[in-house]
Design an enzyme around this catalytic site. Structure first.
Site, PDB file in Angstrom:
ATOM      1  N   ALA A  56       1.017  -1.258   0.165  1.00 20.86           N
ATOM      2  CA  ALA A  56      -0.068   0.054   0.054  1.00 20.86           C
ATOM      3  C   ALA A  56       0.786   1.218  -0.063  1.00 20.86           C
ATOM      4  O   ALA A  56       1.766   1.398   0.783  1.00 20.86           O
ATOM      5  CB  ALA A  56      -0.833   0.122   1.293  1.00 20.86           C
ATOM      6  N   VAL A  82       4.822  -1.065   2.877  1.00 15.95           N
ATOM      7  CA  VAL A  82       4.677   0.114   2.501  1.00 15.95           C
ATOM      8  C   VAL A  82       5.422   0.523   1.345  1.00 15.95           C
ATOM      9  O   VAL A  82       6.647   0.541   1.309  1.00 15.95           O
ATOM     10  CB  VAL A  82       4.962   1.209   3.770  1.00 15.95           C
ATOM     11  CG1 VAL A  82       4.714   2.593   3.384  1.00 15.95           C
ATOM     12  CG2 VAL A  82       4.210   0.894   5.061  1.00 15.95           C
ATOM     13  N   LYS A  83       4.633   1.074   0.352  1.00 13.62           N
ATOM     14  CA  LYS A  83       5.433   1.532  -0.978  1.00 13.62           C
ATOM     15  C   LYS A  83       5.764   2.818  -0.747  1.00 13.62           C
ATOM     16  O   LYS A  83       5.043   3.678  -0.354  1.00 13.62           O
ATOM     17  CB  LYS A  83       4.310   1.142  -2.140  1.00 13.62           C
ATOM     18  CG  LYS A  83       3.935  -0.182  -2.519  1.00 13.62           C
ATOM     19  CD  LYS A  83       3.138  -0.216  -3.474  1.00 13.62           C
ATOM     20  CE  LYS A  83       3.920   0.055  -5.073  1.00 13.62           C
ATOM     21  NZ  LYS A  83       3.063  -0.346  -6.222  1.00 13.62           N
ATOM     22  N   ILE A  84       6.890   3.163  -1.307  1.00 11.82           N
ATOM     23  CA  ILE A  84       7.534   4.414  -1.211  1.00 11.82           C
ATOM     24  C   ILE A  84       8.260   4.827  -2.520  1.00 11.82           C
ATOM     25  O   ILE A  84       8.854   3.903  -3.042  1.00 11.82           O
ATOM     26  CB  ILE A  84       8.939   4.339  -0.119  1.00 11.82           C
ATOM     27  CG1 ILE A  84       8.363   4.021   1.275  1.00 11.82           C
ATOM     28  CG2 ILE A  84       9.493   5.550   0.006  1.00 11.82           C
ATOM     29  CD1 ILE A  84       7.530   4.919   2.162  1.00 11.82           C
TER      30      ILE A  84
END
Length: 220
Positions: A56, A82-84
């Protein structure tokens, strides 16, 4: 090699999970927006369905806000990744989050050097976008191969996800270069399943059996 499903659609996820071939799910703001649902509640539902990683994405480009968003996302479920985005602030955020034990997926990677930086910053996953590179006449698979070699040469724990997959050949080529994961849209997953000779063979078996059955019934 693992396959992740690149979608935020609940029905697609249910169907793919039933095949027993999906190990995780990746989402992005565009995919979530198509579903017209509350972001966090949708991610939570997907996480409860999928036993593996669910990516996400943060929406902020500011370092401190990235950290804050990432911490909130990580609270949704234990399997949230967590997509960064691949930026200076993104790398700084990954560095902090990795030390806090929060899994990250650095997205929008378009060069092997970008991917190397993300891995060194502590990214759990890196996502080179092979389809978009192909679109501008670059060889997207070269980036995947380079990153896989780098991770192996230096014993880095970061896993490479072939992303922006457009067709089954992207998946096959990713497997050939020992890419750890390919994340595929549902339509690509379906295309991997189909082959015209399989359809022809099934129909021939059914026709032959129907002929034998009719002959047996006629002789009774």
């Amino acid at each position: 090699m693992q396959l992740f499903l690149d979608t935020a659609n609940i029905e697609e996820i249910k169907e793919a999970l039933g095949w027993g071939v999906i190990s995780g799910v990746t989402t992005n703001p565009s995919l979530v927006a198509r579903e017209k649902r509350d972001f966090k509640s949708l991610v939570k539902e997907i996480c409860h369905m999928v036993p593996g990683p669910v990516s996400a994405e943060v929406l902020s480009m500011d370092f401190r806000e990235m950290i804050s968003e990432a911490r909130e996302l990580s609270k949704i479920a234990p399997n949230v990744v967590v997509k960064i985005p691949m930026t200076k602030n993104g790398l700084k955020a990954v560095n902090v989050l990795s030390q806090e034990g929060i899994n990250t997926n650095v997205t929008l990677v378009f060069s092997a050097t970008q991917g190397l930086l993300a891995a060194l910053a502590g990214a759990t996953y890196i996502s080179p976008f092979i389809g978009r590179l192909d679109d501008i006449s670059n060889e997207g698979m070269d980036i995947v191969q380079d990153l896989v070699i780098m991770m192996e040469n230096y014993n880095l724990p970061t896993r490479v996800i072939a992303a922006s997959v457009r067709h089954p050949m992207h998946v096959l080529e990713s497997a050939r270069v020992s890419c750890h994961i390919a994340t595929v849209p549902y339509k690509v997953l379906e295309a991997m399943l189909r082959h015209p000779l399989t359809d022809i063979g099934i129909q021939r078996f059914l026709d032959d059996w129907a002929k034998v059955k009719n002959e047996l019934e006629s002789g009774m």
